[in-house]
Write a protein that holds these residues in place. Structure first.
Motif, PDB file in Angstrom:
ATOM      1  N   GLU A  73      20.177 -43.619 -26.109  1.00 31.39           N
ATOM      2  CA  GLU A  73      20.564 -44.729 -26.817  1.00 31.39           C
ATOM      3  C   GLU A  73      21.923 -44.418 -27.467  1.00 31.39           C
ATOM      4  OE1 GLU A  73      19.022 -47.363 -30.807  1.00 31.39           O
ATOM      5  OE2 GLU A  73      18.001 -45.563 -30.213  1.00 31.39           O
ATOM      6  N   ILE A  74      22.336 -43.439 -27.753  1.00 30.72           N
ATOM      7  CA  ILE A  74      23.752 -42.835 -28.049  1.00 30.72           C
ATOM      8  C   ILE A  74      24.554 -43.006 -27.133  1.00 30.72           C
ATOM      9  CG2 ILE A  74      25.147 -40.971 -29.056  1.00 30.72           C
ATOM     10  CD1 ILE A  74      22.873 -40.015 -30.797  1.00 30.72           C
ATOM     11  N   ALA A  75      24.146 -42.570 -25.731  1.00 31.68           N
ATOM     12  CA  ALA A  75      25.127 -42.784 -24.694  1.00 31.68           C
ATOM     13  C   ALA A  75      25.463 -44.178 -24.280  1.00 31.68           C
ATOM     14  CB  ALA A  75      24.335 -41.720 -23.499  1.00 31.68           C
ATOM     15  N   GLU A  76      24.423 -44.813 -24.296  1.00 31.02           N
ATOM     16  CA  GLU A  76      24.540 -46.604 -23.986  1.00 31.02           C
ATOM     17  C   GLU A  76      25.534 -47.150 -24.697  1.00 31.02           C
ATOM     18  OE1 GLU A  76      20.486 -47.911 -23.624  1.00 31.02           O
ATOM     19  OE2 GLU A  76      20.246 -46.676 -21.667  1.00 31.02           O
ATOM     20  N   MET A  77      25.452 -46.710 -26.307  1.00 30.39           N
ATOM     21  CA  MET A  77      25.995 -47.703 -27.032  1.00 30.39           C
ATOM     22  C   MET A  77      27.399 -47.240 -27.289  1.00 30.39           C
ATOM     23  SD  MET A  77      24.053 -49.852 -28.582  1.00 30.39           S
ATOM     24  CE  MET A  77      24.898 -50.385 -29.849  1.00 30.39           C
ATOM     25  N   HIS A  78      27.876 -45.856 -26.787  1.00 31.96           N
ATOM     26  CA  HIS A  78      29.054 -45.209 -27.046  1.00 31.96           C
ATOM     27  C   HIS A  78      29.744 -44.743 -25.784  1.00 31.96           C
ATOM     28  CE1 HIS A  78      28.296 -45.608 -31.345  1.00 31.96           C
ATOM     29  NE2 HIS A  78      27.063 -45.002 -31.185  1.00 31.96           N
ATOM     30  N   LEU A  79      29.843 -45.621 -24.712  1.00 33.70           N
ATOM     31  CA  LEU A  79      30.331 -45.212 -23.263  1.00 33.70           C
ATOM     32  C   LEU A  79      31.914 -44.809 -23.611  1.00 33.70           C
ATOM     33  CD1 LEU A  79      28.800 -47.633 -21.136  1.00 33.70           C
ATOM     34  CD2 LEU A  79      28.179 -45.242 -21.232  1.00 33.70           C
ATOM     35  N   ARG A  80      32.800 -45.450 -24.502  1.00 29.95           N
ATOM     36  CA  ARG A  80      34.149 -45.336 -24.770  1.00 29.95           C
ATOM     37  C   ARG A  80      34.433 -44.414 -25.988  1.00 29.95           C
ATOM     38  NH1 ARG A  80      37.331 -47.654 -21.140  1.00 29.95           N
ATOM     39  NH2 ARG A  80      38.980 -47.952 -22.955  1.00 29.95           N
ATOM     40  N   ASP A  81      33.749 -44.121 -26.540  1.00 25.73           N
ATOM     41  CA  ASP A  81      33.834 -43.441 -28.050  1.00 25.73           C
ATOM     42  C   ASP A  81      33.859 -42.065 -27.774  1.00 25.73           C
ATOM     43  OD1 ASP A  81      33.763 -46.359 -28.784  1.00 25.73           O
ATOM     44  OD2 ASP A  81      31.760 -45.914 -29.500  1.00 25.73           O
ATOM     45  N   THR A  82      34.554 -41.520 -28.923  1.00 27.97           N
ATOM     46  CA  THR A  82      34.449 -39.963 -29.039  1.00 27.97           C
ATOM     47  C   THR A  82      33.327 -39.685 -30.260  1.00 27.97           C
ATOM     48  OG1 THR A  82      36.617 -39.640 -28.405  1.00 27.97           O
ATOM     49  CG2 THR A  82      35.599 -37.883 -29.739  1.00 27.97           C
ATOM     50  N   LEU A  83      32.418 -38.826 -29.855  1.00 32.45           N
ATOM     51  CA  LEU A  83      31.597 -38.402 -30.791  1.00 32.45           C
ATOM     52  C   LEU A  83      32.024 -37.194 -31.712  1.00 32.45           C
ATOM     53  CD1 LEU A  83      28.596 -38.502 -31.898  1.00 32.45           C
ATOM     54  CD2 LEU A  83      27.743 -37.065 -30.125  1.00 32.45           C
ATOM     55  N   ASN A  84      32.073 -37.262 -32.930  1.00 35.60           N
ATOM     56  CA  ASN A  84      32.667 -36.361 -33.894  1.00 35.60           C
ATOM     57  C   ASN A  84      31.495 -35.544 -34.616  1.00 35.60           C
ATOM     58  OD1 ASN A  84      35.070 -39.081 -34.352  1.00 35.60           O
ATOM     59  ND2 ASN A  84      35.529 -37.252 -33.327  1.00 35.60           N
ATOM     60  N   ALA A  85      30.592 -36.154 -35.013  1.00 32.17           N
ATOM     61  CA  ALA A  85      29.460 -35.383 -35.754  1.00 32.17           C
ATOM     62  C   ALA A  85      28.167 -36.029 -35.648  1.00 32.17           C
ATOM     63  CB  ALA A  85      29.866 -35.191 -37.341  1.00 32.17           C
ATOM     64  N   ALA A  86      27.377 -35.457 -35.745  1.00 26.96           N
ATOM     65  CA  ALA A  86      25.765 -35.809 -35.552  1.00 26.96           C
ATOM     66  C   ALA A  86      25.016 -35.095 -36.615  1.00 26.96           C
ATOM     67  CB  ALA A  86      25.205 -35.894 -34.243  1.00 26.96           C
TER      68      ALA A  86
ATOM     69  N   PHE B 185      20.902 -30.162 -40.725  1.00 34.82           N
ATOM     70  CA  PHE B 185      21.567 -29.605 -39.506  1.00 34.82           C
ATOM     71  C   PHE B 185      22.809 -30.431 -39.756  1.00 34.82           C
ATOM     72  CE2 PHE B 185      17.435 -28.243 -38.832  1.00 34.82           C
ATOM     73  CZ  PHE B 185      17.554 -27.152 -37.907  1.00 34.82           C
ATOM     74  N   PRO B 186      24.132 -30.003 -40.254  1.00 36.19           N
ATOM     75  CA  PRO B 186      25.245 -30.938 -40.470  1.00 36.19           C
ATOM     76  C   PRO B 186      25.798 -31.420 -39.177  1.00 36.19           C
ATOM     77  CG  PRO B 186      25.631 -28.543 -40.909  1.00 36.19           C
ATOM     78  CD  PRO B 186      24.291 -28.828 -40.801  1.00 36.19           C
ATOM     79  N   ASN B 187      26.094 -30.912 -37.915  1.00 36.09           N
ATOM     80  CA  ASN B 187      26.541 -31.319 -37.132  1.00 36.09           C
ATOM     81  C   ASN B 187      26.094 -30.512 -35.551  1.00 36.09           C
ATOM     82  OD1 ASN B 187      28.282 -32.294 -35.054  1.00 36.09           O
ATOM     83  ND2 ASN B 187      30.061 -31.685 -35.903  1.00 36.09           N
ATOM     84  N   ILE B 188      25.171 -31.595 -34.990  1.00 39.58           N
ATOM     85  CA  ILE B 188      24.599 -31.017 -33.597  1.00 39.58           C
ATOM     86  C   ILE B 188      25.386 -31.983 -32.403  1.00 39.58           C
ATOM     87  CG2 ILE B 188      22.511 -30.436 -34.625  1.00 39.58           C
ATOM     88  CD1 ILE B 188      21.199 -33.020 -33.612  1.00 39.58           C
ATOM     89  N   SER B 189      26.678 -32.547 -32.731  1.00 38.14           N
ATOM     90  CA  SER B 189      27.134 -33.247 -31.544  1.00 38.14           C
ATOM     91  C   SER B 189      27.514 -32.646 -30.440  1.00 38.14           C
ATOM     92  CB  SER B 189      28.470 -33.542 -32.143  1.00 38.14           C
ATOM     93  OG  SER B 189      29.460 -32.632 -32.421  1.00 38.14           O
ATOM     94  N   SER B 190      27.486 -31.352 -30.235  1.00 36.87           N
ATOM     95  CA  SER B 190      27.826 -30.560 -29.217  1.00 36.87           C
ATOM     96  C   SER B 190      26.382 -30.537 -28.172  1.00 36.87           C
ATOM     97  CB  SER B 190      28.391 -29.206 -29.215  1.00 36.87           C
ATOM     98  OG  SER B 190      27.503 -28.543 -30.208  1.00 36.87           O
ATOM     99  N   LEU B 191      25.442 -30.467 -28.859  1.00 36.92           N
ATOM    100  CA  LEU B 191      24.142 -30.389 -28.370  1.00 36.92           C
ATOM    101  C   LEU B 191      23.791 -31.896 -27.502  1.00 36.92           C
ATOM    102  CD1 LEU B 191      21.382 -29.416 -27.770  1.00 36.92           C
ATOM    103  CD2 LEU B 191      20.726 -30.006 -30.003  1.00 36.92           C
ATOM    104  N   ILE B 192      24.253 -32.900 -28.317  1.00 37.06           N
ATOM    105  CA  ILE B 192      23.919 -34.130 -27.910  1.00 37.06           C
ATOM    106  C   ILE B 192      24.742 -34.626 -26.635  1.00 37.06           C
ATOM    107  CG2 ILE B 192      24.206 -36.845 -28.456  1.00 37.06           C
ATOM    108  CD1 ILE B 192      22.075 -35.666 -30.034  1.00 37.06           C
ATOM    109  N   THR B 193      26.042 -34.018 -26.690  1.00 41.39           N
ATOM    110  CA  THR B 193      26.936 -34.218 -25.714  1.00 41.39           C
ATOM    111  C   THR B 193      26.556 -33.560 -24.281  1.00 41.39           C
ATOM    112  OG1 THR B 193      28.597 -34.462 -27.176  1.00 41.39           O
ATOM    113  CG2 THR B 193      29.118 -34.158 -24.802  1.00 41.39           C
ATOM    114  N   GLN B 194      25.935 -32.050 -24.630  1.00 41.29           N
ATOM    115  CA  GLN B 194      25.487 -31.496 -23.534  1.00 41.29           C
ATOM    116  C   GLN B 194      24.345 -32.240 -22.776  1.00 41.29           C
ATOM    117  OE1 GLN B 194      25.576 -27.308 -23.701  1.00 41.29           O
ATOM    118  NE2 GLN B 194      23.562 -27.245 -22.375  1.00 41.29           N
TER     119      GLN B 194
END
Length: 464
Positions: free
Chosen positions: A316-329, A392-401
Motif C-alpha cells: 500500500e505504501i509503495a502504490e501511494m508513493h511512487l514519486r515520493d521520498t520516504l523519510n521515516a516510518a 520503533f521510531p524509524n523503520i523506513s529502510s526496512l520498508i524500502t528494502q
C-alpha cells in the motif's frame, strides 16, 4: 522559504536515520517545490507459537512452573559439558580421589523460593556432533544423548533458598548518591556425585595424559557431560549463572623435614562454559496454544513460547508513493496491563527485537546484532497509562528494502513480515550494545493488536 531551508528542517525531523530513500525517481527539477507530509497506514499482527529458540547460552534454567494465565506447565532443564584447561595435569603425588560434586550458582530465581523440588543428574553417553554445537535449540531431545533406562548418578531435593542452598554475600556495586557499597546474595546447590566417577576421571588421566589435552579430548574420552532435570515439584525456576564440577583428592607435598611426605587435600574445578555445550531445553504443555488462537490481541511469552508477527503495509505504501521520498516510518506497540492475579507474576520483557521473519533464525545462529536497517530494537517505556509501550521510531529502510525486493521479483510468502522477539542485550564497558541473545527468563506481555485492532504506522515523506 528556500529549498535549502526546507531540507534542513527535514533533516532535523528525521535525525534518527542517516539516510533517506527515494521510492520513485531520484532526479527532480530544482524549480519543483517540496512538500513534507505525513500519512498513516495500518499493520496487522498475530501471535505465533515458537517451540524453540537457540538454547546455547551463558546461563541455564532448571525447574518447573505452571503459568496461572493458561495453566500451561513449563519444564526447564539443561545439558552441560565441561571445559578442561589445555594440557591439564594432576599433582604427580596424588594418592586418593576423595569425592566429586556438581555445583550450581545463581543469584536469581523465579517463583516460590521455599517450594520443594527434586532434581536428577544423568550422564551423557554420546558425544554431541560438532555440527550441532552452534545450532542447539531449546526443543532438543535430551534422550538422544543419554540412556533413559540407566540409573541416574544423583538425585537431590532442593528449594531455591533454605536448608538445601548455601549462600554468600558480595559487593555488587556502589550507591551513586552515598558511595556506599551495595550488597547482593548468590546461592549455590551442591550435588554429591559418585566418587567412582571421580576415580574414573583420574584413571583416564593416568591411562593417557592426552585425554586432558584440551576440552575436545576431555569431552570425547573422559566425561561427555550431564543432563540435569527436575522429576518432582512445580513452582520454581532457577536462573543458573555458573556450573562447576569439583574433583577432590589427597596428595603429598614436601614437609618441614624436606621429604615429600605430608598428605593434604586438593581440588580441581571443571567449569561448564559457553565455549562448550551449555544448552537449555524447555517444554511447554499444549495449553499454551490457546493464547496463540486469541484474535483480539497478541502475546509475547518467554522462554520459547509466543512471538508476535507483524505484517507491514508495504504494498500500500509503495502504490501511494511512487514519486515520493520516504523519510521515516514509526510504529508503536502498546502493552495491556496484566489482569491475572498471581503471587509470582511473570516479568515484563524490557527489550524487543524487530527482525524480518525470514531472518529470525539466522540472526541468532550467526550471532548478529541489530543494524538499524533491517533489524531494530525497542525498550519498554514503563508501566503507566501514558507509556506502556514499545516504540520503533524509524523503520523506513526496512520498508524500502521490502519494496525493492518485491520489484526485483522476490516471491517469498514472508517478504513483508517481521517478528517481535524479546531479547537480552550484551554491552561493553561503555554500555554500548554489542550483542543480543534470546530472552529465556520467565516473562510475558499482552499487546494491542490481533484481527480487530490494526496497528497504526505513521510515515513522513517528501513530495516534489
Amino acid at each position: 522559504k528556500s529549498i535549502a531551508y526546507i531540507l534542513t528542517v527535514l533533516v532535523c525531523l528525521v535525525a534518527c536515520d542517516d539516510t533517506t530513500v527515494n521510492l520513485g525517481n531520484s532526479i527532480t527539477p530544482e524549480a519543483d517545490s517540496i512538500a513534507i507530509k505525513t500519512k498513516s497506514y495500518y499493520a496487522t499482527t498475530r501471535s505465533v507459537a515458537i517451540d524453540s529458540v537457540l538454547g546455547k547460552t551463558s546461563k541455564v534454567y532448571l525447574g518447573r512452573f505452571t503459568d496461572p494465565q493458561t495453566g500451561s506447565l513449563l519444564e526447564a532443564d539443561f545439558i552441560a559439558q565441561f571445559n578442561c584447561t589445555d594440557d591439564y595435569e594432576f599433582p604427580e603425588t596424588l594418592k586418593e580421589v576423595t569425592g566429586l560434586q556438581l555445583r550450581f550458582m545463581y543469584s536469581k530465581y523465579f517463583g516460590d523460593p521455599n517450594n520443594a523440588m527434586r532434581l536428577q543428574v544423568d550422564t551423557l553417553d554420546k558425544v554431541i556432533p560438532e555440527s550441532e554445537l552452534h545450532t542447539f535449540y531449546t526443543s532438543v531431545n535430551p534422550a538422544q544423548y543419554y540412556d533413559t533406562n540407566s540409573k541416574p548418578i544423583a538425585r537431590k531435593a532442593f528449594a531455591a533458598t533454605g536448608a538445601s542452598a548455601k549462600d554468600s554475600t558480595y559487593i555488587s556495586g556502589q550507591d551513586p548518591m552515598t558511595g556506599e557499597a551495595i550488597y547482593s546474595t548468590y546461592y549455590w546447590q551442591e550435588i554429591k556425585l559418585p566418587t567412582a566417577l571421580g576415580q574414573h576421571m583420574y584413571d583416564k588421566y593416568t591411562e593417557d595424559k592426552n585425554n586432558y589435552k584440551n576440552a575436545e579430548q576431555f569431552i570425547k574420552n573422559v566425561l561427555k557431560g550431564f543432563y540435569v532435570h527436575c522429576t518432582h515439584g512445580d513452582g520454581t525456576i532457577l536462573y543458573i549463572n555458573d556450573i562447576q564440577l569439583h574433583l577432590n583428592f589427597k596428595y603429598l607435598i614436601e614437609s618441614s623435614s624436606g621429604k615429600v611426605d605430608s598428605l593434604i587435600n586438593g581440588s580441581t574445578i571443571f567449569a561448564a562454559t559457553k565455549e562448550v555445550i551449555q544448552a537449555n531445553h524447555f517444554e511447554n504443555s499444549d495449553r499454551l496454544k490457546e493464547l496463540v488462537e486469541e484474535k483480539d490481541y497478541t502475546y509475547l511469552k518467554t522462554p520459547a513460547g509466543i512471538f508476535t508477527e507483524v505484517t507491514l503495509p508495504v504494498e500500500e505504501i509503495a502504490e501511494m508513493h511512487l514519486r515520493d521520498t520516504l523519510n521515516a516510518a514509526t510504529i508503536t506497540f502498546t502493552r495491556y496491563n496484566e489482569k491475572t492475579e498471581s503471587k509470582y507474576p511473570m516479568g515484563i520483557p524490557q527489550t524487543l527485537l524487530m527482525v524480518r521473519k525470514c531472518d529470525m533464525h539466522n540472526f541468532f545462529e550467526k550471532n548478529e546484532t541489530y543494524d538499524g536497517q533491517t533489524s531494530f530494537i525497542a525498550q519498554y517505556a514503563g508501566s503507566s497509562e501514558t507509556a506502556n509501550t514499545y516504540s520503533f521510531p524509524n523503520i523506513s529502510s526496512l520498508i524500502t528494502q521490502c519494496i525493492n525486493e518485491k520489484k526485483a521479483g522476490k516471491n517469498d510468502a514472508d517478504w513483508n513480515k517481521v517478528v517481535l522477539i524479546p531479547v537480552k542485550t550484551e554491552t561493553d564497558s561503555n554500555g554500548s550494545i554489542i550483542g543480543l541473545k534470546s530472552n529465556l527468563d520467565m516473562e510475558s506481555a499482552c499487546l494491542v493488536g490481533g484481527e480487530k485492532n490494526p496497528i497504526k504506522m505513521q510515515i513522513l515523506y517528501t513530495t516534489f
